[in-house]
Design a protein around this motif. Structure first.
Motif, mmCIF file in Angstrom:
data_model
loop_
_atom_site.group_PDB
_atom_site.id
_atom_site.type_symbol
_atom_site.label_atom_id
_atom_site.label_comp_id
_atom_site.label_asym_id
_atom_site.label_seq_id
_atom_site.Cartn_x
_atom_site.Cartn_y
_atom_site.Cartn_z
ATOM 1 N N ASP A 148 0.815 -1.223 0.000
ATOM 2 C CA ASP A 148 0.000 0.000 0.000
ATOM 3 C C ASP A 148 0.846 1.270 0.000
ATOM 4 O O ASP A 148 0.313 2.377 0.026
ATOM 5 N N ILE A 149 2.159 1.110 0.019
ATOM 6 C CA ILE A 149 3.003 2.315 0.099
ATOM 7 C C ILE A 149 3.347 2.795 -1.311
ATOM 8 O O ILE A 149 4.039 2.100 -2.066
ATOM 9 N N GLN A 150 2.847 3.970 -1.650
ATOM 10 C CA GLN A 150 3.016 4.466 -3.029
ATOM 11 C C GLN A 150 4.483 4.703 -3.363
ATOM 12 O O GLN A 150 5.245 5.217 -2.548
ATOM 13 N N GLY A 151 4.841 4.304 -4.573
ATOM 14 C CA GLY A 151 6.204 4.545 -5.053
ATOM 15 C C GLY A 151 7.220 3.555 -4.530
ATOM 16 O O GLY A 151 8.404 3.618 -4.882
ATOM 17 N N LEU A 152 6.769 2.623 -3.673
ATOM 18 C CA LEU A 152 7.738 1.693 -3.062
ATOM 19 C C LEU A 152 8.061 0.530 -3.998
ATOM 20 O O LEU A 152 7.183 -0.020 -4.655
ATOM 21 N N CYS A 153 9.333 0.171 -4.047
ATOM 22 C CA CYS A 153 9.765 -1.033 -4.766
ATOM 23 C C CYS A 153 10.504 -1.904 -3.763
ATOM 24 O O CYS A 153 11.328 -1.399 -3.002
ATOM 25 N N PHE A 154 10.213 -3.167 -3.805
ATOM 26 C CA PHE A 154 10.873 -4.081 -2.859
ATOM 27 C C PHE A 154 10.890 -5.488 -3.425
ATOM 28 O O PHE A 154 10.146 -5.815 -4.340
ATOM 29 N N ARG A 155 11.789 -6.325 -2.855
ATOM 30 C CA ARG A 155 11.847 -7.727 -3.279
ATOM 31 C C ARG A 155 10.811 -8.514 -2.503
ATOM 32 O O ARG A 155 10.719 -8.392 -1.274
ATOM 33 N N LYS A 156 10.056 -9.306 -3.215
ATOM 34 C CA LYS A 156 9.074 -10.149 -2.534
ATOM 35 C C LYS A 156 9.785 -11.418 -2.045
ATOM 36 O O LYS A 156 10.949 -11.663 -2.396
ATOM 37 N N ALA A 157 9.048 -12.223 -1.284
ATOM 38 C CA ALA A 157 9.657 -13.432 -0.716
ATOM 39 C C ALA A 157 10.235 -14.340 -1.806
ATOM 40 O O ALA A 157 11.273 -14.979 -1.625
ATOM 41 N N ASP A 158 9.585 -14.366 -2.985
ATOM 42 C CA ASP A 158 10.081 -15.239 -4.055
ATOM 43 C C ASP A 158 11.225 -14.604 -4.850
ATOM 44 O O ASP A 158 11.675 -15.134 -5.862
ATOM 45 N N GLY A 159 11.656 -13.433 -4.409
ATOM 46 C CA GLY A 159 12.801 -12.789 -5.055
ATOM 47 C C GLY A 159 12.407 -11.834 -6.174
ATOM 48 O O GLY A 159 13.225 -11.026 -6.626
ATOM 49 N N SER A 160 11.158 -11.899 -6.624
ATOM 50 C CA SER A 160 10.758 -10.973 -7.692
ATOM 51 C C SER A 160 10.526 -9.578 -7.094
ATOM 52 O O SER A 160 10.360 -9.432 -5.875
ATOM 53 N N VAL A 161 10.510 -8.591 -7.976
ATOM 54 C CA VAL A 161 10.408 -7.211 -7.492
ATOM 55 C C VAL A 161 8.964 -6.719 -7.594
ATOM 56 O O VAL A 161 8.319 -6.830 -8.633
ATOM 57 N N GLN A 162 8.465 -6.204 -6.488
ATOM 58 C CA GLN A 162 7.141 -5.567 -6.484
ATOM 59 C C GLN A 162 7.365 -4.062 -6.642
ATOM 60 O O GLN A 162 8.160 -3.459 -5.933
ATOM 61 N N ARG A 163 6.654 -3.493 -7.593
ATOM 62 C CA ARG A 163 6.861 -2.081 -7.924
ATOM 63 C C ARG A 163 5.520 -1.359 -7.798
ATOM 64 O O ARG A 163 4.701 -1.406 -8.725
ATOM 65 N N ASN A 164 5.282 -0.716 -6.682
ATOM 66 C CA ASN A 164 4.004 -0.008 -6.504
ATOM 67 C C ASN A 164 3.985 1.254 -7.361
ATOM 68 O O ASN A 164 5.034 1.861 -7.593
ATOM 69 N N PRO A 165 2.790 1.678 -7.813
ATOM 70 C CA PRO A 165 2.729 2.913 -8.609
ATOM 71 C C PRO A 165 3.261 4.098 -7.821
ATOM 72 O O PRO A 165 3.153 4.126 -6.588
ATOM 73 N N ARG A 166 3.831 5.054 -8.555
ATOM 74 C CA ARG A 166 4.389 6.241 -7.900
ATOM 75 C C ARG A 166 3.296 7.034 -7.214
ATOM 76 O O ARG A 166 2.144 7.033 -7.658
ATOM 77 N N SER A 167 3.658 7.756 -6.162
ATOM 78 C CA SER A 167 2.657 8.540 -5.441
ATOM 79 C C SER A 167 2.222 9.714 -6.306
ATOM 80 O O SER A 167 2.969 10.185 -7.159
ATOM 81 N N ASN A 168 0.992 10.165 -6.074
ATOM 82 C CA ASN A 168 0.544 11.374 -6.756
ATOM 83 C C ASN A 168 1.399 12.526 -6.253
ATOM 84 O O ASN A 168 1.742 12.574 -5.075
ATOM 85 N N LEU A 169 1.710 13.445 -7.159
ATOM 86 C CA LEU A 169 2.516 14.586 -6.729
ATOM 87 C C LEU A 169 1.692 15.433 -5.765
ATOM 88 O O LEU A 169 0.486 15.618 -5.961
ATOM 89 N N LEU A 170 2.366 15.907 -4.734
ATOM 90 C CA LEU A 170 1.667 16.703 -3.725
ATOM 91 C C LEU A 170 1.167 18.008 -4.325
ATOM 92 O O LEU A 170 1.947 18.740 -4.936
ATOM 93 N N ASP A 171 -0.116 18.287 -4.150
ATOM 94 C CA ASP A 171 -0.634 19.546 -4.683
ATOM 95 C C ASP A 171 -0.555 20.661 -3.659
ATOM 96 O O ASP A 171 -0.278 21.798 -3.988
#
Ligand code: B12
Ligand code: SF4
Lengths: 447, 117
Positions: A148-171
């Motif tokens: 649920d963390i916008q813009g976050l990329c991390f390795r999942k347990a299986d080693g693949s990369v989870q790439r969350n969508p970038r956060s909306n730019l702050l208005d």
């Protein structure tokens, strides 16, 4: 114990050893913003800036072990990316339980590559004030979910990369707390009064990474919020020289004039410098800026050839630039112009035009600075190397310092580029090689 | 070879990989000379100086450079080449144009400094 420790990695080039006396240094305001968000969420934060804080690796290790952070955040530009990785390795070993997150202008575009390094746990792409606090919740309190963390990329347990969508730019930039400057060694910078009054740029310059990071829409703070911050910087830290570091401080001239009026109304009696674009400023605004304490105005000129300016989508006219520089000089401002070379379509002839233009500017009293065109991630240039006739000859990002040629163009090889760069540096500054040097010496003159 | 770090032994010194401190320099392709702008001003290097300058990139060790020099000047005694290299290196060092070794992380944080706030 510190909950979150942010580190600005040092610049990797040895030129830094001696440039220190000349080149402009400014606080890592991004880390100041992130630290404020962390503090607002109820955690402790601290910042170490290795660009100015002289500390060897052993001392750093001891300090970090004493801090015992749960989360470590390292900022990256392309130039400092590899040092961030080196630091991350060292820190992983020193504080193995701490999670390590990278952010900033390099990894925003190279997140997957960064995550190939096992010492990096997370990458946060783009603006991160909101996401860093959520990541701290997750790491320090096991609260929430990484997905649920916008813009976050991390390795999942299986080693693949989870790439969350970038956060909306702050208005609503006014809603952000001011950067945590109390955590920064302000006395160690030549330009400690860095302040950002807006983000984003509508320009389309092919060599620039700004819009990829901060968006192609101006998002501007209100004049009262800006001046409030200036006033607080003045009273809390005794600062009286300010550096408006926005890409285009004059994005909306009427708002710039409002800031100026407010500075005058509050009788703050400060000096400052800023960056501008010739197509977003006019004489009236320059005058208002001068009246409000502006001393130095930097224009991005890039080339002395209209044909080249059009080819890099700079969107400015040389005649207009000349007019604005004349106006600035007449008003009593010190204008500086930055140039970049070689552009993809530059030829010996167009570079002659640039040299002539630089000489013309010097004749008027305008100062200039020059850098070597570098294809930073997120730029049109870096995405279109082939179609622009460019050859990448150096992939060592430790050398992406704006002085080392890392690409060759259709018309210039690396030896040509070294030659024209050096000639332009000498022509420009008579020995002062960067805009930083120029600005620092100007700051010294003014203070 | 004496390069200003007297406490180092010969072997360590030979392994050192000198690095120039400025990237503002040009090579004249006509006569293979180099002009560099260092912290103390402009400097001109002759052909041999240029050959060495190009190798002071933090990747070549002094001993590797010495071997290359030997190939280039087989008629010169190795001891003489070593002295020449050493003197040239010391000269550039005195002009702050080269450091005897460079670690991008450690090198910049050379002096004892303050603790974070
Ligand atoms: C002000 C400025 C400077 C100042 C101050 C730098 C400093 N100490 O912070 C000075 C003049 C000193 C400077 C120097 C340089 N700069 Co500069 N600078 C800028 C500028 C105009 C604004 C940066 C800023 O403060 N923005 C406001 C903050 C809030 O935004 P931000 O930095 O993007 O940070 C947000 C996110 O990126 C992210 N983030 C950033 N760090 C981290 C860390 C973590 C852990 C996390 C999670 C997130 C995160 O969250 C932040 C908050 O939302 C940008 C242009 C731009 N629009 O970004 C160029 C820019 C960053 N600079 C650039 C360059 C190239 C340089 C130099 C290499 C130039 C040179 N040779 O001298 C040097 C070296 C800097 C270095 N340490 O590597 C490039 C970087 C491109 C790249 N991919 O590397 C940029 C993008 C300019 C451009 N148009 O291309 N710079
Ligand atoms: S160079 Fe300046 S005007 Fe052009 S896109 Fe970048 S920030 Fe905008």
């Amino acid at each position: 114990m510190t909950d979150v420790l942010f580190i600005q990695p040092p610049i990797p080039s040895p030129s830094r050893l001696y440039a220190k006396d000349h080149v402009m240094t400014a606080p890592p305001i991004a880390l100041g913003y992130l630290a404020s968000s962390i503090i607002r969420r109820g955690y402790d934060a601290d910042i170490i800036d290795l660009e100015v804080q002289d500390m060897n690796v052993q001392e750093l290790r001891e300090v970090v072990i004493a801090c015992d952070p749960g989360l470590l955040g390292l900022s990256t530009t392309t130039l400092t990316y590899k040092n961030a990785l080196r630091l991350a390795s060292m820190l992983r070993e020193a504080v193995p339980d701490a999670k390590i997150v990278l952010g900033g202008s390099h990894v925003t575009f190279h997140d997957r590559e960064a995550l190939e390094n096992e010492q990096v746990d997370y990458v946060l792409r783009g603006e991160a004030e909101g996401s860093i606090a959520s990541l701290a919740d997750y790491v320090l309190q096991s609260h929430g979910s990484l997905r649920d963390i916008q813009g976050l990329c991390f390795r999942k347990a299986d080693g693949s990369v989870q790439r969350n969508p970038r956060s909306n730019l702050l208005d609503q930039l006014d809603s952000l707390p001011y950067p945590a400057r109390h955590l920064l060694p302000l006395h160690m910078y030549s330009a400690p009064g860095l302040i950002i009054t807006g983000r984003g740029c509508q320009g389309r310059c092919i060599f620039c990474a700004a819009k990829g990071i901060a968006g192609s829409r101006y998002r501007l703070r209100s004049p009262s919020d800006v001046v409030e911050e200036v006033e607080s910087m003045r009273s809390a830290f005794g600062l009286n020289y300010f550096y408006f570091g926005d890409d285009t401080f004059t994005a909306v001239p009427a708002r710039t004039r409002e800031i100026c009026s407010e500075l005058i109304r509050r009788d703050l009696n400060i000096h400052w410098m800023c960056e501008t674009r010739v197509d977003t400023v006019d004489k009236e605004t320059l005058q208002a800026m001068r009246d409000a304490g502006c001393k130095i105005v930097q224009f991005g000129a890039e080339s002395g050839s209209q044909k080249i300016l059009d080819s890099i989508r700079k969107g400015i006219k040389l005649d207009n630039l000349r007019r604005m520089l004349d106006a600035a000089l007449e008003i009593g401002l010190l204008p500086t112009c930055s140039f970049m070379l070689p552009h993809p379509r530059d030829t010996w002839e167009t570079l002659e035009e640039t040299k002539d233009f630089v000489s013309e500017l010097h004749g008027k009293g305008v100062r200039t600075a020059v850098s070597v065109t570098t294809p930073f991630p997120g730029t049109y240039l870096s995405r279109h190397l082939n179609s622009l006739g460019l050859r990448l000859i150096n992939e060592d990002t430790d050398q992406y310092d704006f002085s080392t040629p890392v690409i060759e163009t259709t018309n210039f090889d690396q030896w040509d580029i070294r030659e024209i760069y050096m000639d332009m540096v000498l022509l420009s500054l008579g020995g002062c090689p960067t805009i930083g040097i120029e600005q620092k010496s100007l700051i010294a003159e003014i203070e | 070879m004496i390069i200003g770090c007297d406490e180092m032994n010969q072997e360590n010194i030979a392994r050192r990989k000198p690095r120039r401190t400025t990237e503002i320099w040009k090579l004249s392709r006509e006569n293979n000379t180099i002009t560099a702008l260092g912290p103390d001003g402009l400097i001109e290097l002759n052909q041999l100086g240029a050959f060495l300058w190009l190798r002071f990139d933090g990747l070549h060790s002094l001993s590797d450079i010495l071997i290359e020099l030997g190939d280039l000047y087989p008629e010169v005694q190795p001891a003489q080449l070593q002295t020449d290299l050493s003197e040239f290196f010391s000269y550039l060092r005195s002009q702050r144009l080269v450091v005897s070794t460079w670690d991008p992380l450690e090198g910049v944080c050379m002096n004892k400094g303050r603790q974070p706030s």
